[in-house]
Enzyme design. Structure first.
Site, short mmCIF file in Angstrom:
data_model
loop_
_atom_site.label_atom_id
_atom_site.label_comp_id
_atom_site.label_asym_id
_atom_site.label_seq_id
_atom_site.Cartn_x
_atom_site.Cartn_y
_atom_site.Cartn_z
CG ASN A 138 -15.26 2.89 3.72
OD1 ASN A 138 -16.38 3.17 3.72
ND2 ASN A 138 -14.75 1.89 2.87
CG HIS A 186 -7.18 4.41 0.50
ND1 HIS A 186 -7.88 5.55 0.32
CD2 HIS A 186 -7.65 3.55 1.23
CE1 HIS A 186 -9.16 5.14 1.09
NE2 HIS A 186 -8.72 4.12 1.55
CG ASN A 230 -12.32 0.41 5.54
OD1 ASN A 230 -11.63 1.35 5.00
ND2 ASN A 230 -12.37 -0.88 4.95
CE1 TYR A 286 -3.89 -2.25 0.35
CE2 TYR A 286 -2.61 -3.18 2.30
CZ TYR A 286 -3.86 -3.12 1.44
OH TYR A 286 -4.83 -4.12 1.37
CG ASP A 313 -7.66 8.85 0.30
OD1 ASP A 313 -7.53 8.33 1.39
OD2 ASP A 313 -8.53 8.02 -0.59
#
Length: 188
Positions: free
Chosen positions: A113, A21, A67, A16, A92
């Site tokens: 989220n 994100h 989340n 990631y 973001d």
């Protein structure tokens, strides 16, 4: 000394690291590079601290995944006795063109989220959030792939100056407050 919690949202793990994100992590990493501090593993995330003209900025990169960011934010607010008005969540935003900066003192989660979880855990929408525009250059049904995708070449080239401006926004938030910061940085 006045304390602030700057929570940059993202997902942990190498896969990631360079995704859209994870701009919250990337902005805090940039700030750390500028201010000369590093992040250390701590409860529910990584923590780094810097001083800005009599202000203490506790920078948090939650390890709870996007989340579930609310638990980490709440824990560090309570542990460090930081008032809610001194919280700034960095995230973001698909609804803003790439590189657009927007600070707000309250509002909806906008379908994000991470913000939704923070709102649920804190029980309020009245907290400061700094949204970094990532654009919405994707086709129908491609939102997840876009958000979790890596930056395009043009975006990567433009990112440096935007990260510098983002770090300046965070310092301004701590020194001048949200109203002056919004006037100076929003939409820039």
């Amino acid at each position: 000394m006045k304390k602030f919690l700057i929570a940059g949202l993202g997902n942990i793990g190498e896969e990631y690291a360079e995704t859209r994100h994870n701009i919250g992590f990337k902005i805090l990493d940039y700030l750390a590079g500028e201010a000369g501090f590093s992040f250390e593993p701590a409860r529910l995330g990584e923590i780094g601290t810097c001083k800005v003209k009599g202000r203490s900025l506790l920078c948090l990169k939650p390890s709870t995944y996007m989340n579930r960011s609310g638990r980490a934010v709440q824990y560090w607010l309570e542990k460090e006795k930081i008032p809610l008005e001194n919280l700034l969540v960095v995230t973001d935003d698909l609804n803003l063109p790439f590189g657009t900066l927007r600070l707000k003192t309250k509002g909806s989660d906008g379908g994000h989220n991470g913000l939704r979880d923070i709102q649920q855990v804190l029980g309020t929408t009245a907290y400061n959030r700094f949204r970094f525009g990532i654009g919405a250059e994707f086709g129908k049904g491609q939102q997840v792939d876009y958000v979790l995708g890596t930056w395009g070449e043009e975006e990567r080239e433009a990112l440096g100056p935007r990260l510098k401006r983002s770090a300046a926004l965070i310092r301004s938030f701590a020194l001048a407050g949200p109203k002056i910061t919004m006037n100076e940085f929003n939409g820039s």
